[in-house]
Design a protein around this motif. Structure first.
Motif, PDB file in Angstrom:
ATOM      1  N   MET A  83      78.997 -36.535  -2.954  1.00 40.57           N
ATOM      2  CA  MET A  83      77.573 -36.698  -3.008  1.00 40.57           C
ATOM      3  C   MET A  83      76.919 -35.445  -2.442  1.00 40.57           C
ATOM      4  O   MET A  83      77.280 -34.971  -1.382  1.00 40.57           O
ATOM      5  CB  MET A  83      77.151 -37.917  -2.186  1.00 40.57           C
ATOM      6  N   ASP A  84      75.964 -34.913  -3.153  1.00 39.62           N
ATOM      7  CA  ASP A  84      75.148 -33.794  -2.695  1.00 39.62           C
ATOM      8  C   ASP A  84      73.690 -34.160  -2.884  1.00 39.62           C
ATOM      9  O   ASP A  84      73.299 -34.655  -3.940  1.00 39.62           O
ATOM     10  CB  ASP A  84      75.438 -32.527  -3.503  1.00 39.62           C
ATOM     11  N   TYR A  85      72.901 -33.912  -1.859  1.00 45.78           N
ATOM     12  CA  TYR A  85      71.484 -34.234  -1.918  1.00 45.78           C
ATOM     13  C   TYR A  85      70.718 -33.039  -1.388  1.00 45.78           C
ATOM     14  O   TYR A  85      70.894 -32.654  -0.227  1.00 45.78           O
ATOM     15  CB  TYR A  85      71.206 -35.484  -1.081  1.00 45.78           C
ATOM     16  N   ALA A  86      69.896 -32.413  -2.243  1.00 45.39           N
ATOM     17  CA  ALA A  86      69.078 -31.281  -1.828  1.00 45.39           C
ATOM     18  C   ALA A  86      67.881 -31.799  -1.039  1.00 45.39           C
ATOM     19  O   ALA A  86      67.254 -32.781  -1.423  1.00 45.39           O
ATOM     20  CB  ALA A  86      68.593 -30.501  -3.046  1.00 45.39           C
ATOM     21  N   LEU A  87      67.580 -31.138   0.044  1.00 42.88           N
ATOM     22  CA  LEU A  87      66.453 -31.505   0.900  1.00 42.88           C
ATOM     23  C   LEU A  87      65.462 -30.355   0.892  1.00 42.88           C
ATOM     24  O   LEU A  87      65.704 -29.322   1.523  1.00 42.88           O
ATOM     25  CB  LEU A  87      66.935 -31.778   2.328  1.00 42.88           C
ATOM     26  N   ILE A  88      64.376 -30.512   0.169  1.00 44.59           N
ATOM     27  CA  ILE A  88      63.368 -29.463   0.070  1.00 44.59           C
ATOM     28  C   ILE A  88      62.106 -29.975   0.750  1.00 44.59           C
ATOM     29  O   ILE A  88      61.502 -30.951   0.317  1.00 44.59           O
ATOM     30  CB  ILE A  88      63.077 -29.078  -1.394  1.00 44.59           C
ATOM     31  N   PHE A  89      61.732 -29.334   1.851  1.00 46.48           N
ATOM     32  CA  PHE A  89      60.586 -29.752   2.633  1.00 46.48           C
ATOM     33  C   PHE A  89      59.300 -29.189   2.037  1.00 46.48           C
ATOM     34  O   PHE A  89      59.317 -28.234   1.289  1.00 46.48           O
ATOM     35  CB  PHE A  89      60.737 -29.289   4.085  1.00 46.48           C
ATOM     36  N   GLY A  90      58.184 -29.785   2.376  1.00 46.03           N
ATOM     37  CA  GLY A  90      56.876 -29.310   1.947  1.00 46.03           C
ATOM     38  C   GLY A  90      56.328 -30.097   0.778  1.00 46.03           C
ATOM     39  O   GLY A  90      56.997 -30.966   0.210  1.00 46.03           O
ATOM     40  N   ASN A  91      55.083 -29.793   0.424  1.00 43.76           N
ATOM     41  CA  ASN A  91      54.421 -30.488  -0.683  1.00 43.76           C
ATOM     42  C   ASN A  91      55.121 -30.274  -2.011  1.00 43.76           C
ATOM     43  O   ASN A  91      55.037 -31.129  -2.892  1.00 43.76           O
ATOM     44  CB  ASN A  91      52.957 -30.041  -0.782  1.00 43.76           C
ATOM     45  N   ILE A  92      55.799 -29.119  -2.175  1.00 44.81           N
ATOM     46  CA  ILE A  92      56.511 -28.859  -3.429  1.00 44.81           C
ATOM     47  C   ILE A  92      57.940 -29.414  -3.380  1.00 44.81           C
ATOM     48  O   ILE A  92      58.684 -29.284  -4.330  1.00 44.81           O
ATOM     49  CB  ILE A  92      56.557 -27.358  -3.781  1.00 44.81           C
ATOM     50  N   GLY A  93      58.301 -30.031  -2.280  1.00 51.39           N
ATOM     51  CA  GLY A  93      59.668 -30.506  -2.086  1.00 51.39           C
ATOM     52  C   GLY A  93      59.927 -31.879  -2.675  1.00 51.39           C
ATOM     53  O   GLY A  93      59.102 -32.453  -3.384  1.00 51.39           O
ATOM     54  N   ASN A  94      61.103 -32.407  -2.346  1.00 50.65           N
ATOM     55  CA  ASN A  94      61.534 -33.688  -2.887  1.00 50.65           C
ATOM     56  C   ASN A  94      61.636 -34.781  -1.819  1.00 50.65           C
ATOM     57  O   ASN A  94      62.210 -35.826  -2.070  1.00 50.65           O
ATOM     58  CB  ASN A  94      62.877 -33.531  -3.602  1.00 50.65           C
ATOM     59  N   LEU A  95      61.119 -34.531  -0.637  1.00 51.68           N
ATOM     60  CA  LEU A  95      61.185 -35.516   0.440  1.00 51.68           C
ATOM     61  C   LEU A  95      59.852 -36.244   0.531  1.00 51.68           C
ATOM     62  O   LEU A  95      58.859 -35.672   0.926  1.00 51.68           O
ATOM     63  CB  LEU A  95      61.514 -34.842   1.775  1.00 51.68           C
ATOM     64  N   ALA A 148      55.246 -25.274   1.326  1.00 52.94           N
ATOM     65  CA  ALA A 148      56.651 -24.957   1.046  1.00 52.94           C
ATOM     66  C   ALA A 148      57.581 -25.215   2.224  1.00 52.94           C
ATOM     67  O   ALA A 148      58.711 -24.756   2.226  1.00 52.94           O
ATOM     68  CB  ALA A 148      56.772 -23.500   0.602  1.00 52.94           C
ATOM     69  N   TYR A 149      57.118 -25.943   3.235  1.00 56.19           N
ATOM     70  CA  TYR A 149      57.937 -26.235   4.411  1.00 56.19           C
ATOM     71  C   TYR A 149      57.269 -27.352   5.199  1.00 56.19           C
ATOM     72  O   TYR A 149      56.169 -27.799   4.852  1.00 56.19           O
ATOM     73  CB  TYR A 149      58.143 -24.998   5.287  1.00 56.19           C
ATOM     74  N   ALA A 150      57.924 -27.786   6.276  1.00 51.40           N
ATOM     75  CA  ALA A 150      57.351 -28.802   7.160  1.00 51.40           C
ATOM     76  C   ALA A 150      57.658 -28.421   8.604  1.00 51.40           C
ATOM     77  O   ALA A 150      58.785 -28.045   8.924  1.00 51.40           O
ATOM     78  CB  ALA A 150      57.911 -30.181   6.841  1.00 51.40           C
ATOM     79  N   TRP A 151      56.649 -28.533   9.457  1.00 50.63           N
ATOM     80  CA  TRP A 151      56.827 -28.280  10.884  1.00 50.63           C
ATOM     81  C   TRP A 151      57.138 -29.577  11.608  1.00 50.63           C
ATOM     82  O   TRP A 151      56.490 -30.600  11.367  1.00 50.63           O
ATOM     83  CB  TRP A 151      55.545 -27.708  11.496  1.00 50.63           C
TER      84      TRP A 151
END
Length: 190
Positions: free
Chosen positions: A1-13, A26-29
């Protein structure tokens, strides 16, 4: 299993991000002293590996590093003293993921700084660590090792920060793993 974690408004979280975050494009603090993150797991009885691309907010004069601790329940998974941007790795033991489809993590960062206190900024949020992207992986014991490591094609993605994020997302798509690798190139360095 691989799950990409992309933070920020353009991400998938979306629902994975809990309390204690400030989401940017493009990120999260990580904000305040604690943040929460819920991640999907397969339920298999094998350890998971988490990797994050992070950078700490530091004040070289008064606070040259940020402390960051990862907890799963009462279990301490990892502790870091972050001084610069880099990749951190956290192993989640098999007994914490076996039979589960999600795990909840607490990120403890007790030394947030307010950029307005030491930078030319009006930002008064208590910030500690910036998360750009990550990857959650869990080995499938039914796959041969050669199936996990073979890469047939390399794609070069050239462009601005959005291109970098797209390369990261594509690199971590499970359907492309082992078939194609994506490499980012900054046009200013070519």
């Amino acid at each position: 299993m691989d799950y990409a974690l992309i933070f920020g408004n353009i991400g998938n979280l979306g629902n994975e991000i809990g309390t204690g975050w400030s989401i940017e494009d493009a990120y999260a603090w990580a904000v305040g002293a604690e943040s929460r993150l819920t991640l999907p797991v397969s339920g298999r009885d094998s350890a998971c590996m988490l990797r994050f691309d992070v950078h700490p907010l530091i004040d070289p004069k008064s606070q040259p590093h940020q402390s960051l601790t990862f907890l799963c329940g009462a279990n301490v998974l990892a502790r870091f003293q972050l001084e610069r941007r880099g990749t951190i790795e956290i192993e989640i033991p098999a007994q914490l993921v076996a039979g589960r489809d999600r795990i909840e993590l607490s990120l403890i960062h007790p030394q947030p700084l307010r950029p307005a206190d030491f930078l030319d900024s009006k930002d008064t949020r208590p910030l500690s660590v910036c998360f750009h992207s990550g990857r959650l992986s869990q080995e499938d014991p039914t796959l041969p090792v050669s199936a996990l490591t073979r890469t047939e094609t390399v794609a070069v993605v050239v462009g601005n920060y959005s291109a970098l994020q797209l390369a990261r997302i594509a690199r971590n798509l499970p359907s492309l793993r082992g078939r194609c690798d994506f490499v980012y190139a900054d046009p200013s360095t070519l």
